[in-house]
Scaffold this motif. Structure first.
Motif, PDB file in Angstrom:
ATOM      1  N   GLN A 138       0.838  -1.192   0.000  1.00 11.59           N
ATOM      2  CA  GLN A 138       0.000   0.000   0.000  1.00 11.59           C
ATOM      3  C   GLN A 138       0.878   1.249   0.000  1.00 11.59           C
ATOM      4  N   LYS A 139       0.396   2.291  -0.645  1.00 10.64           N
ATOM      5  CA  LYS A 139       1.098   3.563  -0.692  1.00 10.64           C
ATOM      6  C   LYS A 139       1.417   4.041   0.721  1.00 10.64           C
ATOM      7  N   GLY A 140       2.646   4.506   0.908  1.00 15.31           N
ATOM      8  CA  GLY A 140       3.054   5.032   2.197  1.00 15.31           C
ATOM      9  C   GLY A 140       3.771   4.038   3.086  1.00 15.31           C
ATOM     10  N   GLN A 141       3.749   2.745   2.731  1.00 17.30           N
ATOM     11  CA  GLN A 141       4.447   1.746   3.537  1.00 17.30           C
ATOM     12  C   GLN A 141       5.952   1.809   3.286  1.00 17.30           C
ATOM     13  N   THR A 142       6.714   1.255   4.230  1.00 18.01           N
ATOM     14  CA  THR A 142       8.166   1.122   4.089  1.00 18.01           C
ATOM     15  C   THR A 142       8.505  -0.354   4.138  1.00 18.01           C
ATOM     16  N   ILE A 143       9.319  -0.829   3.184  1.00 20.64           N
ATOM     17  CA  ILE A 143       9.670  -2.246   3.111  1.00 20.64           C
ATOM     18  C   ILE A 143      11.178  -2.416   3.079  1.00 20.64           C
ATOM     19  N   LEU A 144      11.635  -3.636   3.369  1.00 22.77           N
ATOM     20  CA  LEU A 144      13.036  -4.017   3.213  1.00 22.77           C
ATOM     21  C   LEU A 144      13.131  -5.047   2.098  1.00 22.77           C
ATOM     22  N   PHE A 145      14.017  -4.785   1.115  1.00 23.66           N
ATOM     23  CA  PHE A 145      14.166  -5.693  -0.017  1.00 23.66           C
ATOM     24  C   PHE A 145      15.651  -5.982  -0.205  1.00 23.66           C
ATOM     25  N   HIS A 146      16.012  -7.254  -0.042  1.00 22.61           N
ATOM     26  CA  HIS A 146      17.421  -7.653  -0.182  1.00 22.61           C
ATOM     27  C   HIS A 146      17.831  -7.796  -1.651  1.00 22.61           C
ATOM     28  N   ALA A 147      19.141  -7.675  -1.887  1.00 22.88           N
ATOM     29  CA  ALA A 147      19.714  -7.776  -3.243  1.00 22.88           C
ATOM     30  C   ALA A 147      19.024  -6.795  -4.186  1.00 22.88           C
ATOM     31  N   ALA A 148      19.017  -5.535  -3.775  1.00 26.02           N
ATOM     32  CA  ALA A 148      18.254  -4.517  -4.491  1.00 26.02           C
ATOM     33  C   ALA A 148      18.796  -4.210  -5.878  1.00 26.02           C
ATOM     34  N   ALA A 149      20.046  -4.577  -6.155  1.00 23.55           N
ATOM     35  CA  ALA A 149      20.633  -4.285  -7.466  1.00 23.55           C
ATOM     36  C   ALA A 149      20.646  -5.499  -8.392  1.00 23.55           C
ATOM     37  N   ILE A 203      16.445   4.138  10.221  1.00 25.14           N
ATOM     38  CA  ILE A 203      15.713   4.713   9.085  1.00 25.14           C
ATOM     39  C   ILE A 203      14.225   4.869   9.396  1.00 25.14           C
ATOM     40  N   THR A 204      13.665   3.878  10.087  1.00 32.23           N
ATOM     41  CA  THR A 204      12.225   3.889  10.382  1.00 32.23           C
ATOM     42  C   THR A 204      11.898   4.532  11.727  1.00 32.23           C
ATOM     43  N   ARG A 205      12.942   5.067  12.401  1.00 27.21           N
ATOM     44  CA  ARG A 205      12.771   5.688  13.721  1.00 27.21           C
ATOM     45  C   ARG A 205      12.109   4.725  14.697  1.00 27.21           C
ATOM     46  N   GLY A 206      12.569   3.489  14.633  1.00 27.87           N
ATOM     47  CA  GLY A 206      12.129   2.478  15.582  1.00 27.87           C
ATOM     48  C   GLY A 206      10.915   1.674  15.180  1.00 27.87           C
ATOM     49  N   ALA A 207      10.245   2.058  14.096  1.00 32.36           N
ATOM     50  CA  ALA A 207       9.007   1.360  13.712  1.00 32.36           C
ATOM     51  C   ALA A 207       9.265   0.004  13.081  1.00 32.36           C
ATOM     52  N   MET A 208      10.441  -0.185  12.477  1.00 35.83           N
ATOM     53  CA  MET A 208      10.779  -1.384  11.704  1.00 35.83           C
ATOM     54  C   MET A 208       9.825  -1.508  10.501  1.00 35.83           C
ATOM     55  N   GLN A 229       8.543  -5.501  12.222  1.00 38.45           N
ATOM     56  CA  GLN A 229       7.735  -5.024  13.329  1.00 38.45           C
ATOM     57  C   GLN A 229       6.807  -6.156  13.780  1.00 38.45           C
ATOM     58  N   PRO A 230       6.207  -6.066  14.958  1.00 43.74           N
ATOM     59  CA  PRO A 230       5.271  -7.121  15.390  1.00 43.74           C
ATOM     60  C   PRO A 230       4.191  -7.365  14.342  1.00 43.74           C
ATOM     61  N   PHE A 231       3.894  -8.631  14.121  1.00 43.60           N
ATOM     62  CA  PHE A 231       2.927  -9.101  13.130  1.00 43.60           C
ATOM     63  C   PHE A 231       3.404  -8.858  11.685  1.00 43.60           C
ATOM     64  N   GLY A 232       4.705  -8.644  11.529  1.00 46.93           N
ATOM     65  CA  GLY A 232       5.278  -8.476  10.198  1.00 46.93           C
ATOM     66  C   GLY A 232       5.448  -9.802   9.480  1.00 46.93           C
ATOM     67  N   LEU A 233       5.613  -9.710   8.162  1.00 46.59           N
ATOM     68  CA  LEU A 233       5.711 -10.904   7.319  1.00 46.59           C
ATOM     69  C   LEU A 233       7.103 -11.021   6.726  1.00 46.59           C
ATOM     70  N   MET A 234       7.741 -12.156   6.944  1.00 47.39           N
ATOM     71  CA  MET A 234       9.026 -12.485   6.345  1.00 47.39           C
ATOM     72  C   MET A 234       8.766 -13.325   5.089  1.00 47.39           C
ATOM     73  N   VAL A 235       9.131 -12.779   3.919  1.00 47.13           N
ATOM     74  CA  VAL A 235       8.926 -13.466   2.645  1.00 47.13           C
ATOM     75  C   VAL A 235      10.272 -13.963   2.153  1.00 47.13           C
ATOM     76  N   SER A 236      10.524 -15.246   2.318  1.00 48.35           N
ATOM     77  CA  SER A 236      11.780 -15.860   1.889  1.00 48.35           C
ATOM     78  C   SER A 236      11.541 -16.514   0.534  1.00 48.35           C
TER      79      SER A 236
END
Length: 322
Positions: A138-149, A203-208, A229-236
Motif C-alpha cells: 500500500q502507498k506510504g508503507q516502508t519495506i526491506l528488499f534484499h539484493a536490491a541491485a 531509518i524507520t525511527r524504531g518502527a521497523m 515489526q510485530p505481526f510483520g511478514l518475512m517473505v523468503s
C-alpha cells in the motif's frame, strides 16, 4: 537437429554441455517455439546443482521468448507466427528450438522485443506476485528488499516507487548500492559492512518494517527476521547465498509470519498467468518499470554465464542468445 544445453549429472557449471538434439513435431496441447532470447536466472543454478531435483539427463532453463513455428492438436492459446514468451516449466529453455505446453505461453505486446521479454518474464512476474499477491503493498508503507541491485531487485525498486512505497534495499558493494538508488531505492544498506536491523531501526525511527522480501537466503535470514515489526511478514523467496537451515518456530518471536512462496504455484492456472503478465506488460509499457539488460551471453558460453551469475557480480538482468 537443433542446439540445446543438456546435463547428465548435477554439479558445477561444467556439467552443462551444448549438444545437437532432434526436435519432432509438437504433440497434443504443445507448441513449438524458436527461441530468440533466453532468460538467465538464479533458479537455473538450483536445478543444475541438484538443489531442486529433477530426472536426468535433462535440459535446463525456464525462461525464453520467440516465435511459434508449429502447434499440436487441440492448441487454442497460440497460433503459428505468434510472438510469445514464457517463464515456467517444464525446464529446457536453453535451446534454439523446443516443444512445450502451449498453456504456459503468453503473447507479447508489439512494443516488447524478445530480449526484453526474456529478461523480464520470470523476474517481473516474481515482483508482481510478491507485491500484489503475497503481500499487497500500500502507498506510504516502508519495506526491506534484499539484493536490491539484482535482476529482481531493480524491477522491484521501480515497481515499489510506482506504488508510492518507501524502499530500504540492501546491496553487497558501493557500486550496487548506487545502482539500486538510481532505480528507486530510498535507502541502501551495505549488508556485508552494516548491521541491517540497526540501520532499519534508524531509518524507520524504531518502527521497523511490515514486510521483508528476502531472495538471498542463509546469509540474511536472521537480519530479515530482526527487521520486522510485530505481526510483520518475512517473505523468503530465494536462496542466492544457500538455503536457510532448519529453524525453531520460536524465531518468529510469538507474532511474526513466515512464508516461502514460489512463482510456479501462482502461474499454475492459465487465467492467473495471463492476468499477472498483463499487469507486468502494463508496468513496462507505461515506462514506470524499465528492464535493464546488463549481461548478454551466447548460448555456447553458458558455463561462463553461470559462473558469473553465481559469483553475484552481475547486475540487472542477464540473457542468453541462441
Amino acid at each position: 537437429m537443433t542446439k540445446a544445453i543438456r546435463i547428465a549429472e548435477t554439479g558445477g557449471p561444467e556439467v552443462m554441455k551444448l549438444v545437437d538434439i532432434e526436435v519432432g513435431a509438437p504433440g497434443p496441447g504443445e507448441a513449438q517455439v524458436r527461441n530468440h532470447a533466453l532468460g538467465l536466472n538464479y533458479i537455473d543454478t538450483y536445478y543444475r546443482s541438484g538443489l531442486y531435483p529433477m530426472p536426468l539427463p535433462a535440459g535446463i532453463g525456464l525462461e525464453g521468448a520467440g516465435v511459434v513455428t508449429a502447434v499440436g492438436a487441440g492448441v487454442t492459446e497460440v497460433k503459428v507466427g505468434d510472438r510469445v514468451a514464457y517463464c515456467g516449466g517444464p525446464v529446457g529453455a536453453y535451446a534454439e528450438l523446443r516443444n512445450m505446453p502451449a498453456a504456459v505461453l503468453v503473447k507479447l505486446p508489439k512494443k516488447v522485443d524478445f530480449e526484453t521479454a526474456a529478461a523480464m518474464m520470470l523476474k517481473g512476474l516474481t515482483v508482481q506476485y510478491l507485491f500484489r499477491r503475497t503481500y499487497k503493498l500500500q502507498k506510504g508503507q516502508t519495506i526491506l528488499f534484499h539484493a536490491a541491485a539484482g535482476g529482481v531487485g531493480l524491477i522491484a525498486m521501480q515497481w515499489a516507487k510506482a506504488l508510492g512505497v518507501t524502499v530500504i534495499g540492501t546491496a553487497g558493494s558501493e557500486e550496487k548500492a548506487a545502482l539500486a538508488k538510481k532505480f528507486g531505492a530510498d535507502h541502501v544498506i551495505l549488508y556485508r559492512k552494516e548491521n541491517v536491523p540497526e540501520r532499519v531501526r534508524e531509518i524507520t525511527r524504531g518502527a521497523m518494517v511490515p514486510v521483508v522480501y528476502d531472495g538471498v537466503g542463509k546469509d540474511t535470514f536472521q537480519a530479515s527476521i530482526d527487521s520486522l515489526q510485530p505481526f510483520g511478514l518475512m517473505v523468503s523467496f530465494g536462496n542466492a547465498s544457500g538455503p536457510v537451515p532448519p529453524i525453531p518456530l520460536t524465531v518468529l518471536k510469538g507474532s511474526l509470519y513466515l512464508c516461502r512462496p514460489g512463482l510456479m504455484p501462482h502461474t499454475a492456472k492459465r487465467e492467473n498467468l495471463v492476468e499477472m503478465a498483463a499487469d507486468l506488460f502494463r508496468m513496462v509499457g507505461s515506462g514506470k518499470v524499465k528492464i535493464e539488460i546488463d549481461q548478454r551471453y551466447a548460448l555456447a558460453d553458458v558455463v561462463k554465464a553461470h559462473k558469473d551469475l553465481e559469483s553475484r557480480k552481475n547486475t540487472g538482468s542477464s540473457i542468453l542468445l541462441p
